[in-house]
Design a protein around this motif. Structure first.
Motif, PDB file in Angstrom:
ATOM      1  N   ARG B  80      32.691  41.377  37.711  1.00  0.00           N
ATOM      2  CA  ARG B  80      31.820  40.789  36.713  1.00  0.00           C
ATOM      3  C   ARG B  80      31.500  41.814  35.647  1.00  0.00           C
ATOM      4  NH1 ARG B  80      29.963  35.924  38.350  1.00  0.00           N
ATOM      5  NH2 ARG B  80      30.708  35.408  40.447  1.00  0.00           N
ATOM      6  N   VAL B  81      31.244  41.314  34.456  1.00  0.00           N
ATOM      7  CA  VAL B  81      31.015  42.190  33.306  1.00  0.00           C
ATOM      8  C   VAL B  81      29.680  42.886  33.441  1.00  0.00           C
ATOM      9  CG1 VAL B  81      30.725  42.211  30.817  1.00  0.00           C
ATOM     10  CG2 VAL B  81      32.414  40.712  31.844  1.00  0.00           C
ATOM     11  N   ARG B  82      29.669  44.173  33.059  1.00  0.00           N
ATOM     12  CA  ARG B  82      28.444  44.946  33.259  1.00  0.00           C
ATOM     13  C   ARG B  82      27.487  44.802  32.118  1.00  0.00           C
ATOM     14  NH1 ARG B  82      29.998  50.330  35.782  1.00  0.00           N
ATOM     15  NH2 ARG B  82      30.135  49.475  37.873  1.00  0.00           N
ATOM     16  N   GLY B  83      26.376  45.320  32.355  1.00  0.00           N
ATOM     17  CA  GLY B  83      25.404  45.408  31.274  1.00  0.00           C
ATOM     18  C   GLY B  83      24.583  44.151  31.171  1.00  0.00           C
ATOM     19  N   GLY B  84      23.865  44.052  30.074  1.00  0.00           N
ATOM     20  CA  GLY B  84      22.985  42.907  29.923  1.00  0.00           C
ATOM     21  C   GLY B  84      22.769  42.610  28.456  1.00  0.00           C
ATOM     22  N   GLY B  85      21.942  41.633  28.260  1.00  0.00           N
ATOM     23  CA  GLY B  85      21.555  41.346  26.889  1.00  0.00           C
ATOM     24  C   GLY B  85      22.487  40.417  26.164  1.00  0.00           C
ATOM     25  N   THR B  86      23.445  39.934  26.872  1.00  0.00           N
ATOM     26  CA  THR B  86      24.361  39.027  26.181  1.00  0.00           C
ATOM     27  C   THR B  86      24.874  38.014  27.211  1.00  0.00           C
ATOM     28  OG1 THR B  86      26.507  38.869  25.121  1.00  0.00           O
ATOM     29  CG2 THR B  86      26.167  40.701  26.595  1.00  0.00           C
ATOM     30  N   HIS B  87      25.343  36.893  26.684  1.00  0.00           N
ATOM     31  CA  HIS B  87      25.888  35.868  27.583  1.00  0.00           C
ATOM     32  C   HIS B  87      26.954  36.433  28.496  1.00  0.00           C
ATOM     33  CE1 HIS B  87      24.144  32.025  26.603  1.00  0.00           C
ATOM     34  NE2 HIS B  87      24.246  32.276  25.308  1.00  0.00           N
ATOM     35  N   ARG B  88      27.704  37.354  27.927  1.00  0.00           N
ATOM     36  CA  ARG B  88      28.893  37.831  28.601  1.00  0.00           C
ATOM     37  C   ARG B  88      28.568  38.597  29.869  1.00  0.00           C
ATOM     38  NH1 ARG B  88      33.748  37.105  30.258  1.00  0.00           N
ATOM     39  NH2 ARG B  88      35.268  38.777  29.896  1.00  0.00           N
ATOM     40  N   SER B  89      27.399  39.165  29.918  1.00  0.00           N
ATOM     41  CA  SER B  89      27.114  40.016  31.071  1.00  0.00           C
ATOM     42  C   SER B  89      27.062  39.182  32.332  1.00  0.00           C
ATOM     43  CB  SER B  89      25.789  40.736  30.864  1.00  0.00           C
ATOM     44  OG  SER B  89      24.863  39.842  30.261  1.00  0.00           O
ATOM     45  N   GLY B  90      27.695  39.671  33.317  1.00  0.00           N
ATOM     46  CA  GLY B  90      27.697  39.000  34.614  1.00  0.00           C
ATOM     47  C   GLY B  90      28.762  37.936  34.751  1.00  0.00           C
ATOM     48  N   GLN B  91      29.477  37.683  33.675  1.00  0.00           N
ATOM     49  CA  GLN B  91      30.537  36.684  33.797  1.00  0.00           C
ATOM     50  C   GLN B  91      31.741  37.304  34.482  1.00  0.00           C
ATOM     51  OE1 GLN B  91      31.330  35.289  29.888  1.00  0.00           O
ATOM     52  NE2 GLN B  91      29.749  33.694  29.970  1.00  0.00           N
ATOM     53  N   GLY B  92      32.523  36.441  35.105  1.00  0.00           N
ATOM     54  CA  GLY B  92      33.724  36.932  35.778  1.00  0.00           C
ATOM     55  C   GLY B  92      34.748  37.420  34.773  1.00  0.00           C
ATOM     56  N   ALA B  93      35.517  38.378  35.201  1.00  0.00           N
ATOM     57  CA  ALA B  93      36.523  38.954  34.301  1.00  0.00           C
ATOM     58  C   ALA B  93      37.782  39.274  35.089  1.00  0.00           C
ATOM     59  CB  ALA B  93      35.990  40.220  33.648  1.00  0.00           C
ATOM     60  N   PHE B  94      38.799  39.533  34.396  1.00  0.00           N
ATOM     61  CA  PHE B  94      40.087  39.999  34.920  1.00  0.00           C
ATOM     62  C   PHE B  94      40.934  38.953  35.624  1.00  0.00           C
ATOM     63  CE2 PHE B  94      39.358  43.912  33.436  1.00  0.00           C
ATOM     64  CZ  PHE B  94      38.570  44.775  34.157  1.00  0.00           C
ATOM     65  N   GLY B  95      40.338  38.015  36.295  1.00  0.00           N
ATOM     66  CA  GLY B  95      41.186  37.113  37.076  1.00  0.00           C
ATOM     67  C   GLY B  95      41.819  36.037  36.209  1.00  0.00           C
ATOM     68  N   ASN B  96      42.930  35.480  36.690  1.00  0.00           N
ATOM     69  CA  ASN B  96      43.549  34.404  35.918  1.00  0.00           C
ATOM     70  C   ASN B  96      42.678  33.158  35.954  1.00  0.00           C
ATOM     71  OD1 ASN B  96      44.315  34.510  38.666  1.00  0.00           O
ATOM     72  ND2 ASN B  96      45.761  32.854  38.330  1.00  0.00           N
ATOM     73  N   MET B  97      41.816  33.051  36.991  1.00  0.00           N
ATOM     74  CA  MET B  97      40.963  31.868  37.031  1.00  0.00           C
ATOM     75  C   MET B  97      39.714  32.047  36.204  1.00  0.00           C
ATOM     76  SD  MET B  97      40.807  34.022  39.563  1.00  0.00           S
ATOM     77  CE  MET B  97      40.276  34.380  41.188  1.00  0.00           C
ATOM     78  N   CYS B  98      39.412  33.247  35.736  1.00  0.00           N
ATOM     79  CA  CYS B  98      38.189  33.447  34.985  1.00  0.00           C
ATOM     80  C   CYS B  98      38.376  33.098  33.534  1.00  0.00           C
ATOM     81  CB  CYS B  98      37.766  34.906  35.058  1.00  0.00           C
ATOM     82  SG  CYS B  98      37.506  35.445  36.721  1.00  0.00           S
ATOM     83  N   ARG B  99      37.255  32.640  32.977  1.00  0.00           N
ATOM     84  CA  ARG B  99      37.266  32.391  31.556  1.00  0.00           C
ATOM     85  C   ARG B  99      37.276  33.733  30.870  1.00  0.00           C
ATOM     86  NH1 ARG B  99      33.310  32.139  27.657  1.00  0.00           N
ATOM     87  NH2 ARG B  99      33.794  30.760  25.909  1.00  0.00           N
ATOM     88  N   GLY B 100      38.245  33.918  29.959  1.00  0.00           N
ATOM     89  CA  GLY B 100      38.317  35.213  29.298  1.00  0.00           C
ATOM     90  C   GLY B 100      39.091  36.245  30.091  1.00  0.00           C
ATOM     91  N   GLY B 101      39.649  35.842  31.209  1.00  0.00           N
ATOM     92  CA  GLY B 101      40.451  36.788  31.970  1.00  0.00           C
ATOM     93  C   GLY B 101      41.899  36.713  31.521  1.00  0.00           C
TER      94      GLY B 101
END
Lengths: 138, 505
Positions: B80-101
């Motif tokens: 999951r994306v690190r940090g905070g303060g934005t929608h993006r934080s905590g979203q899944g990343a890298f996988g083919n099933m993830c949005r934005g992965g």
């Protein structure tokens, strides 16, 4: 040089006139000189040196027989001969039969040719008038 | 077919569609074996050769420093994306099933885009495609409209190579009747189905004729704007153009110089090619492909053993329901059946008549009766007519001598004898014949009878008859008419006519 068998094997599943429809095993053919519009070796109008076609005559009276001259198979413009049969049905059917039989021209197609000719002639008769509505066609 | 095949002469046409008079022998290429399987394979691979690579960005989906939260946090273990303060934080990343992965197996530019094909295979395919372009059946099946072109393969004078204006090219194509094919191209212009539309492949159309030339003296510029037309130089033949889509049978227009070069290019089986080192045309598997002729050939038949004819089981047809099967077993069944039908008809008729009698209605005659009655009336009318006509020619007939008189007499006597056969036979066909037969047979009888009859009846009538004998047709029967029934006349007339007619026959 290309025998009809060879060309048939090349064309049978793959040509511009092939028409396949759902749930119908034998494909149709939209080529012009095919007597029953089936895509098959015997009835194909393209592959053989001799072929027979039956079409309605242009002024819609009688039918035209189109046959190929077996000599000029490589000269498409010259290879086709047309004969229009305008006499009434009994006579023209007899003439058609004569034409094919006497010249031994594709005798395996005579029945189909006669059938097609009769179908053409029948379509040219005016339809019987039905009770309430008068339906007349060409 | 290959080595010893006859090579017919192809006539060359000038740009006005007249045969020039010069002829060229068909190059051996046109007799090469046609192998649509090889053509298809080679075409598939060749077509891959002009592809441009595509791939996704190599960084796509990885431009994050995401890390998995691990277990114990009540979330899935995907990074999951690190940090905070934005929608993006905590979203899944890298996988083919993830949005934005990144996608699964990102496409790479070093994919093997091109294929190499053995030279001989390429040449085989080319040669097959050229051979197929000379077979009208194949070209027509491909859909080209070549019904009116003068000859196939179509070879044209070299003047065409000097065309510089498209107008000339169009006129030329019109004259050799290739224009129909181009009109078909026009009609086939449509939008591509699918996303290709927004990827610069918006419109599609059919392929038209291919013009193969020896030397370009302006020809390319003249023809290139005509839709569907392709131009190639003979030395650079291209399978993708000769067999578009992997299917053989394109409509080709050759110029004379191009056509003559084919022999040098490909050789014949007897000579190797001059321009392709050591190349010779492929050998066919079957020299003679005409199956029907092979099967009937003496050389083959004489070596075969006799065919073993399997007795095929014939479907059993139930004689109780199938009349033909019944007749095969018992021919007399036809008689019985007919009898049954007739008797049932008769009994039905009788019942109807009875009922009608009771009710006092007159029934309509049955079809058979009606027919018979009609026939009778027709014949009566015909006879009356004939009589009327003959009544108008008494003088001509009078010149004739006693011989017709005798015939006339003969005819009269059999008139009575003839009644029965004629009456009995009311069917039209029989009506004609019976009196004829009756006439001939009765003619003989007549002589005998006639002599007997002569004594009493004819003494009175004799002079009158002989005078009228020539006029027999008119008057004599007129007299007779009163005495016997009218039907007597009919056969009399007919017998006379027929009796006269038959000797003529």
């Amino acid at each position: 040089m290309m025998s009809s068998h060879l060309t048939w094997m090349i064309i049978r599943n793959n040509n511009a006139y092939l028409l396949k429809k759902r749930n119908i095993k034998k494909p149709f053919s939209t080529e012009p000189n095919n007597l029953n519009n089936l895509s098959s070796y015997r009835y194909s109008g393209l592959i053989h040196k001799k072929s027979v076609g039956v079409v309605a005559a242009p002024d819609n009276k009688g039918f035209t027989v189109v046959y190929k001259k077996s000599r000029s198979s490589y000269k498409p413009a010259k290879s086709v001969v047309k004969r229009t049969m305008k006499a009434g049905p009994r006579r023209s059917l007899y003439k058609l039969k004569r034409l094919l039989r006497a010249n031994k021209y594709r005798t395996d197609l005579t029945k189909a040719a006669l059938r097609r000719a009769s179908a053409v002639l029948k379509s040219q008769k005016p339809l019987p008038i039905k009770k309430a509505r008068a339906k007349k066609s060409d | 077919m290959s080595l010893s095949a006859a090579r017919p002469l192809i006539s060359i046409y000038n740009d006005k569609n007249e045969p020039l008079g010069t002829t060229v022998a068909l190059p051996a290429v046109f007799k090469a074996p046609i192998r649509p399987d090889i053509v298809n394979f080679v075409h598939d691979n060749m077509a891959k050769n002009h592809r441009q690579p595509y791939s996704v960005n190599k960084d796509a989906g990885h431009q994050t420093s995401a890390e998995s939260w691990g277990t114990g946090r009540a979330v899935a273990r995907i990074p999951r994306v690190r940090g905070g303060g934005t929608h993006r934080s905590g979203q899944g990343a890298f996988g083919n099933m993830c949005r934005g992965g990144r996608m699964f197996a990102p496409t790479k530019p070093w994919r093997r885009w091109h294929r190499r094909i053995n030279i001989n295979q390429k040449r085989y395919a080319l040669v097959s495609a050229i051979a197929a372009s000379g077979v009208p059946a194949l070209v027509m099946s491909k859909g080209h409209l070549i019904q009116d072109i003068p000859e196939l393969p179509l070879v044209v004078d070299d003047k065409v190579q000097e065309y510089s204006k498209t107008k000339q090219a169009v006129v030329f194509l019109r004259r050799i009747k290739a224009w129909a094919d181009i009109q078909k191209v026009y009609k086939s212009r449509r939008f591509r189905a699918g996303k290709g539309k927004m990827r610069n492949r918006r419109r599609i159309q059919r392929r038209g004729p291919l013009v193969i030339y020896g030397q370009d003296q302006g020809l390319t510029k003249a023809f290139r704007n005509i839709p569907g037309v392709d131009l190639i130089n003979v030395s650079k033949l291209n399978l993708l153009k000769l067999a578009p889509g992997g299917h053989v049978g394109r409509f080709v227009i050759w110029t004379q110089s191009a056509f003559s070069k084919l022999d040098e290019l490909f050789g014949s089986w007897r000579k190797t090619s001059k321009l392709k080192k050591g190349y010779n045309l492929p050998m066919p598997k079957m020299a003679n492909t005409d199956l029907t002729r092979l099967l009937k050939a003496e050389e083959i038949r004489s070596v075969l053993r006799a065919p073993i004819k399997q007795k095929r089981s014939v479907k059993k047809l139930n004689p109780l329901t199938n009349t033909r099967a019944m007749l095969r077993l018992n021919p007399y069944a036809a008689v019985l059946k007919r009898k049954a039908i007739l008797t049932s008809l008769q009994s039905r008729r009788k019942r109807q008549e009875l009922l009608a009698k009771k009710r006092g209605i007159t029934l309509e005659p049955t079809a058979a009766e009606a027919r018979a009655r009609k026939l009778q009336e027709q014949r009566r009318a015909a006879i009356q007519k004939a009589k009327a006509e003959k009544a108008k020619k008494p003088k001509v007939e009078k010149e004739e001598k006693p011989t017709p008189g005798k015939e006339g007499k003969k005819a009269k006597t059999p008139a009575k004898g003839d009644k029965t056969p004629v009456k009995g036979a009311k069917a039209p066909g029989k009506g004609g014949k019976a009196p004829a037969k009756g006439g001939k047979a009765a003619a003989k009888e007549a002589k005998v009878l006639g002599k007997e009859a002569k004594a009493p009846a004819k003494e009175a009538k004799a002079p009158a008859k002989e005078a009228k004998a020539p006029a027999k047709e008119a008057k004599a029967p007129a007299k007779e008419a009163k005495a016997p029934a009218k039907e007597g006349k009919a056969p009399a007339e007919e017998t006379k006519k027929v009796a006269e007619g038959s000797p003529k026959k």
